[in-house]
Scaffold this active site. Structure first.
Site, PDB file in Angstrom:
ATOM      1  CB  ALA A  33       9.251 -23.525   9.186  1.00 43.22           C
TER       2      ALA A  33
ATOM      3  CG  HIS B 193      -1.758  -1.132   1.170  1.00 46.77           C
ATOM      4  ND1 HIS B 193      -3.187  -0.853   0.379  1.00 46.77           N
ATOM      5  CD2 HIS B 193      -1.938  -2.444   1.594  1.00 46.77           C
ATOM      6  CE1 HIS B 193      -4.004  -1.865   0.674  1.00 46.77           C
ATOM      7  NE2 HIS B 193      -3.330  -2.786   1.290  1.00 46.77           N
TER       8      HIS B 193
END
Length: 159
Positions: free
Chosen positions: A124, A77
């Protein structure tokens, strides 16, 4: 062509951008695929793990797997005007490319603008903020390369 979108996956696929799901690819339950901001291409025999979110612009190569709850979005954004609501400022598009035969570990994030080479493993929980070359293992926040494959010795070497 053998592709499968599980019934509980959310496919926000709009006609104003391209979407392609390669032969034999799978989008698992509770995953979200969104091409509203840019094209999304998911390669042959690739897998979008359960609960993962992928938002274009994005290209995922063949035989690449995202673990559960991976987040990948090719935009940010815009916040340039501190006095205007962010909802009215638009998006900055920075495409993501993930190569062939990669494994992106559970709960990892790949940020806008990143390119990941072929045969890369991301551990991970990692946050990938910079490009990763082919044949490496990266972990952490921010992700850093800890091993590279040496084709001469045919071994993985610590970096």
């Amino acid at each position: 062509m053998g592709s499968k979108v599980c019934c509980k996956a959310r496919m926000d696929v709009f006609p104003w951008h391209k979407f392609e799901l390669g032969a034999g690819a799978i989008v698992e339950d509770y995953a979200v695929v969104n091409n509203g901001a840019g094209d999304v291409f998911i390669g042959k025999k690739s897998r979008i793990g359960i609960g993962s979110v992928v938002v274009g612009p994005l290209v995922i190569g063949d035989r690449t797997s995202l673990g559960p709850h991976v987040h990948i979005a090719g935009f940010n954004h815009t916040y340039e005007d501190g006095e205007t609501d962010w909802n009215e400022q638009g998006l900055t598009l920075r495409p993501i490319t993930i190569g062939n035969e990669c494994l992106i570990g559970a709960n990892s994030v790949v940020v806008a603008g990143v390119t990941i080479g072929d045969r890369v493993q991301v551990g991970a929980g990692s946050v990938v903020t910079k490009d990763l070359p082919s044949c490496c293992l990266a972990v952490g926040n921010p992700a850093r390369i800890i091993k590279k494959y040496n084709p001469e010795t045919k071994t993985w070497e610590r970096v």
